[in-house]
Write an enzyme that holds these catalytic residues in place. Structure first.
Site: not given
Length: 323
Positions: A60-62, A64, A88
């Protein structure tokens, strides 16, 4: 650098883990303060040169792009066999059905997409980002077991949830002979110690390695309470985590740091790193000094009176960060 076993596994990890939430394309996802590849690469280089071999990111960070940057940087800087890559699954990257959660479909899609973005054939630690209330836990756990048996992940981990949920999952894994969670990535720092009630004792008893997120309380422990930053002003989630009475703890950190001639970050991080069951706190870095301070924190050995001074003003609160 000091290394330790991750929980009761045989895998060696540095006692500091570099978190990659700070790295990604700024206009992708919800982290406008993130650093793109060219700006992020020096931090990965600094980490590798400092002996850090443990790197944590999430799909989910940025949107992908954190995984893409992490994988590319590590390929350029180090040997894949020497590093421990964690990511994650759970949060949806896009709107629509089957875009998130912990169903078999979501997990199988998630691991393949993460491997593609990271540019690797396996991750060392695959973690569920939160508890999925809409999917039977048995379905989730069996799918995770199959990910390990397929060679796409070496170990499994979990993140913030209620202790009874984690205990239930561990019991089901043991009952069915499924691959077991070996880590808990939980919210834990001097300003938030609710994990000491049940989760950390559970981890210690079960041989689970704790790898706390936000060990510096989103930077709150590293600066005067009324000082703000660009990230803090845009971090809506972070605004829900702490409260004004925490300033007394921040002041205690500052006082001890001043007497010792070290930074506040080193005092706060040393406290977390030396708690029972903690394997490696996860630190973020957007300035060169951030990683230098984190590495130096391992040399700070707080005594009993200093620990007491840091802990005396803590006031219990309702748990936050689980959902």
């Amino acid at each position: 650098m000091e290394y330790t076993k991750l929980g009761t596994t045989g895998m060696d990890v540095s006692r500091i883990c570099l978190g990659a939430m700070s790295y990604g394309v700024p206009n992708r996802g919800g982290h406008p303060w993130s650093l793109d590849y060219d700006d992020a690469l020096p931090f990965f280089r600094q980490a590798v040169e400092g002996g850090i071999n443990f790197f944590d990111t999430a799909d989910i960070y940025s949107d992908g792009t954190s995984e893409e940057i992490t994988g590319r940087a590590l390929r350029e800087l180090t040997d894949r066999d020497e590093v421990v890559i964690a990511t994650k699954v759970f949060m949806p990257l896009k709107k629509g059905p089957n875009r998130g959660g912990l169903s078999r479909k979501a997990i199988m899609q998630g691991i393949d997409n993460s491997l593609r973005r990271l540019g690797v054939d396996h991750v060392d630690l695959y973690q569920i980002h939160r508890w999925d209330y809409d999917t039977p836990i048995e379905e989730t756990l069996e799918a995770l077991h199959d990910v390990v048996k397929a060679g796409k992940a070496r170990y499994l981990g979990a993140s913030s949830m209620w202790s009874w949920q984690f205990a239930q999952a561990l019991a089901l894994q043991e009952h069915h002979g499924w691959s077991r969670f070996v880590t808990m990535q939980n919210h834990y720092n001097l300003l938030y110690r609710e994990e000491e009630r049940e989760m950390l004792p559970l981890c210690a008893d079960a041989g689970i390695g704790s790898i706390p997120w936000s060990p510096l309380a989103r930077g709150r422990l590293t600066r005067d309470w009324d000082t703000s930053t660009a990230r803090a002003e845009t971090d809506d989630f972070g605004k829900t985590l702490y409260r004004d009475t925490d300033r007394r703890i921040v002041d205690a950190v500052a006082e001890i740091a001043g007497k010792r001639g070290v930074t506040r970050a080193q005092v706060a991080l040393s406290w977390v790193a030396n708690r029972p069951a903690v394997s490696a706190p996860i630190v973020g870095a957007t300035k060169e000094k951030h990683l230098a301070e984190a590495l130096g924190a391992l040399d700070v050995d707080l005594d009993e009176s200093e620990n007491a001074a840091l802990e005396e003003h803590y006031v219990t609160r309702e748990p936050v960060g689980h959902t």
